[in-house]
Design a protein around this motif. Sequence first.
Motif, PDB file in Angstrom:
ATOM      1  N   TYR A   1       0.746  -1.254  -0.023  1.00 20.02           N
ATOM      2  CA  TYR A   1      -0.123   0.035  -0.022  1.00 20.02           C
ATOM      3  C   TYR A   1       0.870   1.219   0.032  1.00 20.02           C
ATOM      4  CZ  TYR A   1      -3.544   3.353   1.904  1.00 20.02           C
ATOM      5  OH  TYR A   1      -4.167   4.666   1.971  1.00 20.02           O
TER       6      TYR A   1
ATOM      7  N   HIS B   1      -3.051   5.494   6.207  1.00 17.46           N
ATOM      8  CA  HIS B   1      -2.339   4.184   6.247  1.00 17.46           C
ATOM      9  C   HIS B   1      -3.060   3.582   7.581  1.00 17.46           C
ATOM     10  CE1 HIS B   1       1.763   4.388   4.346  1.00 17.46           C
ATOM     11  NE2 HIS B   1       1.166   5.535   3.782  1.00 17.46           N
TER      12      HIS B   1
ATOM     13  N   GLY C   1      -4.977   0.076   7.392  1.00 16.45           N
ATOM     14  CA  GLY C   1      -4.544  -1.108   8.462  1.00 16.45           C
ATOM     15  C   GLY C   1      -5.570  -1.628   9.204  1.00 16.45           C
ATOM     16  N   GLU C   2      -6.650  -0.550   9.707  1.00 20.68           N
ATOM     17  CA  GLU C   2      -7.762  -1.036  10.259  1.00 20.68           C
ATOM     18  C   GLU C   2      -8.830  -1.991   9.407  1.00 20.68           C
ATOM     19  OE1 GLU C   2      -9.437   2.629  11.887  1.00 20.68           O
ATOM     20  OE2 GLU C   2      -7.934   2.617  13.422  1.00 20.68           O
TER      21      GLU C   2
ATOM     22  N   ALA D   1      -7.416  -5.374   9.329  1.00 20.09           N
ATOM     23  CA  ALA D   1      -7.295  -5.919  10.469  1.00 20.09           C
ATOM     24  C   ALA D   1      -8.712  -6.772  10.523  1.00 20.09           C
ATOM     25  CB  ALA D   1      -7.058  -5.005  11.554  1.00 20.09           C
TER      26      ALA D   1
ATOM     27  N   GLN E   1       1.446  -6.922   5.265  1.00 15.88           N
ATOM     28  CA  GLN E   1       1.031  -5.966   4.684  1.00 15.88           C
ATOM     29  C   GLN E   1       2.356  -4.975   4.961  1.00 15.88           C
ATOM     30  OE1 GLN E   1      -1.379  -2.781   6.691  1.00 15.88           O
ATOM     31  NE2 GLN E   1      -1.612  -4.411   8.503  1.00 15.88           N
ATOM     32  N   HIS E   2       2.772  -4.309   3.842  1.00 14.49           N
ATOM     33  CA  HIS E   2       3.733  -3.335   3.732  1.00 14.49           C
ATOM     34  C   HIS E   2       3.144  -2.041   3.551  1.00 14.49           C
ATOM     35  CE1 HIS E   2       7.440  -5.500   4.858  1.00 14.49           C
ATOM     36  NE2 HIS E   2       6.656  -6.413   4.418  1.00 14.49           N
ATOM     37  N   MET E   3       3.581  -0.980   3.929  1.00 10.36           N
ATOM     38  CA  MET E   3       3.165   0.523   3.669  1.00 10.36           C
ATOM     39  C   MET E   3       4.087   1.174   3.274  1.00 10.36           C
ATOM     40  SD  MET E   3      -0.445   0.950   6.068  1.00 10.36           S
ATOM     41  CE  MET E   3      -1.658  -0.282   6.136  1.00 10.36           C
TER      42      MET E   3
END
Length: 85
Positions: free
Chosen positions: A10, A18, A22-23, A26, A34-36
């Motif tokens: 992302y 971000h 992520g939420e 989740a 994941q990688h942001m």
Amino acid sequence: MGVVIPYVLYADDDPDDHVMFGELLAHLPIIVKQHMFENGLHLLQHLDMLPGSYPDPAVVVLDMNMPVMNGVSTLETIRRDKRFR
């Protein structure tokens, strides 16, 4: 064969987005790795450093308006890479 964990990348320059992304991940009924990144260039640098044995990303989410490298330029670069065709 073990459990396959989807790998999501992302890129967005807004820290609040971000957190929201992520939420969202989740709340999925599966585990997601994941990688942001704060721009497309950092995402591309990450892809370049991955070992060949690393799984390809299942999903790449790009913000269209980012500094350094926007989403369109990032996507065009990914599409030119034979690893991700």
